[in-house]
Scaffold this motif. Sequence first.
Motif, PDB file in Angstrom:
ATOM      1  N   LEU A  51       0.827  -1.202   0.000  1.00  0.00           N
ATOM      2  CA  LEU A  51       0.000   0.000   0.000  1.00  0.00           C
ATOM      3  C   LEU A  51       0.869   1.263   0.000  1.00  0.00           C
ATOM      4  O   LEU A  51       0.563   2.236  -0.675  1.00  0.00           O
ATOM      5  CB  LEU A  51      -0.941   0.003   1.211  1.00  0.00           C
ATOM      6  CG  LEU A  51      -1.863   1.204   1.323  1.00  0.00           C
ATOM      7  CD1 LEU A  51      -2.784   1.249   0.115  1.00  0.00           C
ATOM      8  CD2 LEU A  51      -2.656   1.146   2.594  1.00  0.00           C
ATOM      9  N   VAL A  52       1.974   1.230   0.729  1.00  0.00           N
ATOM     10  CA  VAL A  52       2.863   2.398   0.806  1.00  0.00           C
ATOM     11  C   VAL A  52       3.440   2.748  -0.570  1.00  0.00           C
ATOM     12  O   VAL A  52       3.378   3.909  -0.984  1.00  0.00           O
ATOM     13  CB  VAL A  52       3.965   2.174   1.862  1.00  0.00           C
ATOM     14  CG1 VAL A  52       4.967   3.306   1.854  1.00  0.00           C
ATOM     15  CG2 VAL A  52       3.353   2.009   3.247  1.00  0.00           C
ATOM     16  N   PRO A  53       4.000   1.783  -1.325  1.00  0.00           N
ATOM     17  CA  PRO A  53       4.515   2.156  -2.652  1.00  0.00           C
ATOM     18  C   PRO A  53       3.429   2.608  -3.625  1.00  0.00           C
ATOM     19  O   PRO A  53       3.697   3.418  -4.510  1.00  0.00           O
ATOM     20  CB  PRO A  53       5.188   0.891  -3.173  1.00  0.00           C
ATOM     21  CG  PRO A  53       5.285  -0.032  -2.049  1.00  0.00           C
ATOM     22  CD  PRO A  53       4.379   0.429  -0.975  1.00  0.00           C
ATOM     23  N   LEU A  54       2.204   2.110  -3.450  1.00  0.00           N
ATOM     24  CA  LEU A  54       1.114   2.551  -4.318  1.00  0.00           C
ATOM     25  C   LEU A  54       0.834   4.041  -4.151  1.00  0.00           C
ATOM     26  O   LEU A  54       0.354   4.694  -5.078  1.00  0.00           O
ATOM     27  CB  LEU A  54      -0.154   1.753  -4.036  1.00  0.00           C
ATOM     28  CG  LEU A  54      -0.168   0.329  -4.568  1.00  0.00           C
ATOM     29  CD1 LEU A  54      -1.424  -0.406  -4.124  1.00  0.00           C
ATOM     30  CD2 LEU A  54      -0.056   0.334  -6.079  1.00  0.00           C
ATOM     31  N   VAL A  55       1.159   4.573  -2.983  1.00  0.00           N
ATOM     32  CA  VAL A  55       0.992   6.003  -2.737  1.00  0.00           C
ATOM     33  C   VAL A  55       2.284   6.759  -3.037  1.00  0.00           C
ATOM     34  O   VAL A  55       2.273   7.821  -3.646  1.00  0.00           O
ATOM     35  CB  VAL A  55       0.546   6.248  -1.277  1.00  0.00           C
ATOM     36  CG1 VAL A  55       0.538   7.720  -0.943  1.00  0.00           C
ATOM     37  CG2 VAL A  55      -0.812   5.624  -1.032  1.00  0.00           C
ATOM     38  N   MET A  56       3.412   6.198  -2.624  1.00  0.00           N
ATOM     39  CA  MET A  56       4.681   6.923  -2.712  1.00  0.00           C
ATOM     40  C   MET A  56       5.209   7.059  -4.139  1.00  0.00           C
ATOM     41  O   MET A  56       5.780   8.106  -4.476  1.00  0.00           O
ATOM     42  CB  MET A  56       5.733   6.264  -1.828  1.00  0.00           C
ATOM     43  CG  MET A  56       5.415   6.379  -0.354  1.00  0.00           C
ATOM     44  SD  MET A  56       6.665   5.650   0.660  1.00  0.00           S
ATOM     45  CE  MET A  56       7.697   7.082   0.946  1.00  0.00           C
ATOM     46  N   LEU A  57       5.074   6.057  -4.959  1.00  0.00           N
ATOM     47  CA  LEU A  57       5.629   6.137  -6.314  1.00  0.00           C
ATOM     48  C   LEU A  57       4.942   7.220  -7.164  1.00  0.00           C
ATOM     49  O   LEU A  57       5.629   8.061  -7.748  1.00  0.00           O
ATOM     50  CB  LEU A  57       5.595   4.775  -6.993  1.00  0.00           C
ATOM     51  CG  LEU A  57       6.576   3.747  -6.407  1.00  0.00           C
ATOM     52  CD1 LEU A  57       6.360   2.379  -7.033  1.00  0.00           C
ATOM     53  CD2 LEU A  57       8.006   4.199  -6.594  1.00  0.00           C
ATOM     54  N   PRO A  58       3.599   7.275  -7.220  1.00  0.00           N
ATOM     55  CA  PRO A  58       2.992   8.364  -7.997  1.00  0.00           C
ATOM     56  C   PRO A  58       3.226   9.749  -7.372  1.00  0.00           C
ATOM     57  O   PRO A  58       3.430  10.721  -8.088  1.00  0.00           O
ATOM     58  CB  PRO A  58       1.498   8.033  -8.010  1.00  0.00           C
ATOM     59  CG  PRO A  58       1.368   6.659  -7.524  1.00  0.00           C
ATOM     60  CD  PRO A  58       2.605   6.299  -6.789  1.00  0.00           C
ATOM     61  N   THR A  59       3.228   9.812  -6.044  1.00  0.00           N
ATOM     62  CA  THR A  59       3.478  11.093  -5.386  1.00  0.00           C
ATOM     63  C   THR A  59       4.885  11.591  -5.685  1.00  0.00           C
ATOM     64  O   THR A  59       5.095  12.760  -6.013  1.00  0.00           O
ATOM     65  CB  THR A  59       3.273  10.969  -3.861  1.00  0.00           C
ATOM     66  OG1 THR A  59       1.944  10.519  -3.610  1.00  0.00           O
ATOM     67  CG2 THR A  59       3.516  12.288  -3.158  1.00  0.00           C
ATOM     68  N   GLY A  60       5.864  10.716  -5.578  1.00  0.00           N
ATOM     69  CA  GLY A  60       7.242  11.089  -5.881  1.00  0.00           C
ATOM     70  C   GLY A  60       7.422  11.505  -7.326  1.00  0.00           C
ATOM     71  O   GLY A  60       8.139  12.465  -7.627  1.00  0.00           O
ATOM     72  N   ALA A  61       6.767  10.788  -8.233  1.00  0.00           N
ATOM     73  CA  ALA A  61       6.857  11.138  -9.652  1.00  0.00           C
ATOM     74  C   ALA A  61       6.225  12.503  -9.909  1.00  0.00           C
ATOM     75  O   ALA A  61       6.764  13.319 -10.661  1.00  0.00           O
ATOM     76  CB  ALA A  61       6.181  10.070 -10.502  1.00  0.00           C
ATOM     77  N   PHE A  62       5.101  12.774  -9.265  1.00  0.00           N
ATOM     78  CA  PHE A  62       4.432  14.067  -9.434  1.00  0.00           C
ATOM     79  C   PHE A  62       5.307  15.202  -8.921  1.00  0.00           C
ATOM     80  O   PHE A  62       5.479  16.216  -9.581  1.00  0.00           O
ATOM     81  CB  PHE A  62       3.086  14.055  -8.707  1.00  0.00           C
ATOM     82  CG  PHE A  62       2.276  15.296  -8.937  1.00  0.00           C
ATOM     83  CD1 PHE A  62       1.594  15.469 -10.128  1.00  0.00           C
ATOM     84  CD2 PHE A  62       2.192  16.280  -7.971  1.00  0.00           C
ATOM     85  CE1 PHE A  62       0.844  16.617 -10.355  1.00  0.00           C
ATOM     86  CE2 PHE A  62       1.444  17.429  -8.184  1.00  0.00           C
ATOM     87  CZ  PHE A  62       0.775  17.590  -9.374  1.00  0.00           C
ATOM     88  N   VAL A  63       5.898  15.030  -7.732  1.00  0.00           N
ATOM     89  CA  VAL A  63       6.746  16.072  -7.144  1.00  0.00           C
ATOM     90  C   VAL A  63       8.036  16.235  -7.939  1.00  0.00           C
ATOM     91  O   VAL A  63       8.475  17.351  -8.219  1.00  0.00           O
ATOM     92  CB  VAL A  63       7.049  15.755  -5.661  1.00  0.00           C
ATOM     93  CG1 VAL A  63       8.114  16.678  -5.108  1.00  0.00           C
ATOM     94  CG2 VAL A  63       5.789  15.840  -4.826  1.00  0.00           C
ATOM     95  N   GLY A  64       8.664  15.146  -8.310  1.00  0.00           N
ATOM     96  CA  GLY A  64       9.959  15.211  -8.971  1.00  0.00           C
ATOM     97  C   GLY A  64       9.926  15.673 -10.406  1.00  0.00           C
ATOM     98  O   GLY A  64      10.905  16.218 -10.917  1.00  0.00           O
ATOM     99  N   PHE A  65       8.813  15.473 -11.089  1.00  0.00           N
ATOM    100  CA  PHE A  65       8.754  15.791 -12.508  1.00  0.00           C
ATOM    101  C   PHE A  65       7.685  16.825 -12.846  1.00  0.00           C
ATOM    102  O   PHE A  65       7.190  16.872 -13.962  1.00  0.00           O
ATOM    103  CB  PHE A  65       8.517  14.516 -13.316  1.00  0.00           C
ATOM    104  CG  PHE A  65       9.581  13.487 -13.091  1.00  0.00           C
ATOM    105  CD1 PHE A  65      10.875  13.701 -13.541  1.00  0.00           C
ATOM    106  CD2 PHE A  65       9.309  12.315 -12.396  1.00  0.00           C
ATOM    107  CE1 PHE A  65      11.862  12.760 -13.324  1.00  0.00           C
ATOM    108  CE2 PHE A  65      10.301  11.370 -12.170  1.00  0.00           C
ATOM    109  CZ  PHE A  65      11.583  11.596 -12.638  1.00  0.00           C
ATOM    110  N   MET A  66       7.339  17.690 -11.877  1.00  0.00           N
ATOM    111  CA  MET A  66       6.321  18.705 -12.147  1.00  0.00           C
ATOM    112  C   MET A  66       6.846  19.763 -13.116  1.00  0.00           C
ATOM    113  O   MET A  66       8.033  20.075 -13.141  1.00  0.00           O
ATOM    114  CB  MET A  66       5.825  19.339 -10.851  1.00  0.00           C
ATOM    115  CG  MET A  66       6.820  20.062 -10.036  1.00  0.00           C
ATOM    116  SD  MET A  66       6.020  20.619  -8.520  1.00  0.00           S
ATOM    117  CE  MET A  66       7.461  21.031  -7.566  1.00  0.00           C
ATOM    118  N   THR A  67       5.931  20.287 -13.941  1.00  0.00           N
ATOM    119  CA  THR A  67       6.271  21.292 -14.948  1.00  0.00           C
ATOM    120  C   THR A  67       5.207  22.384 -14.967  1.00  0.00           C
ATOM    121  O   THR A  67       4.064  22.170 -14.574  1.00  0.00           O
ATOM    122  CB  THR A  67       6.344  20.689 -16.364  1.00  0.00           C
ATOM    123  OG1 THR A  67       5.066  20.133 -16.690  1.00  0.00           O
ATOM    124  CG2 THR A  67       7.411  19.628 -16.474  1.00  0.00           C
TER     125      THR A  67
END
Length: 160
Positions: A51-67
Motif C-alpha cells: 500500500l505504501v509504494p502505491l501512494v509513494m511512487l505516484p506522489t514522488g513522480a508528481f513532485v519530482g517531474f512537475m512542470t
Amino acid sequence: MSDRSVMPAPLLYYSRVRATLLPRYIGLAIMAFGVLFIALALAQRRIDFLLVPLVMLPTGAFVGFMTVTVRVDQQNVVMDFCGIFKRKLPRDQIAMVTTDNAAGINGYGLRYMGPGMVGYLVGGPEISIEMNNGKTVIASTDRPELLISILRARTARETG
C-alpha cells in the motif's frame, strides 16, 4: 479531413519549465522509499506493505517531474501545471505584468497565495499577471522578459 479554417492560432510564446533540483531530489527520494517498501514486502511476504509504494511512487513522480507550461497566442495566455491544472487568461483583460527572478521564493506546486492569487510554481524566474478584476496569477517561466515584452506590445498597440 481537417478543416484549415479551424487551425489553432500560432503561438507567440511557449515555455515549459521543469522543477528545480530541490523538488526533483525530494521526488526521487520519495520514489526510492516506495521501492524500498516493495523490497520489504517481497522479503517479508506481506502484501499490506505494498500500500505504501502505491501512494509513494505516484506522489514522488508528481513532485519530482512537475512542470509549468505558459503559452501565449493572439487572444489568450494559457498556464498549465503538470498538464492537469490549467488557467486561460484573456489578453485583453490583463492589467499589469511584472517579473520576479527570485528562485523558489513562493514555494513549489499549485499554490493558493491569498484571496484572488494563484501560483503555478516550479522554482526559478516568475511572471506575475494582474487581471482587470483584481485577480493575480503567478507562474514560473524561463524567459520572463520576453513574455513581458510580448504582452506589453499588444497593450501598447491597443491603447496607441
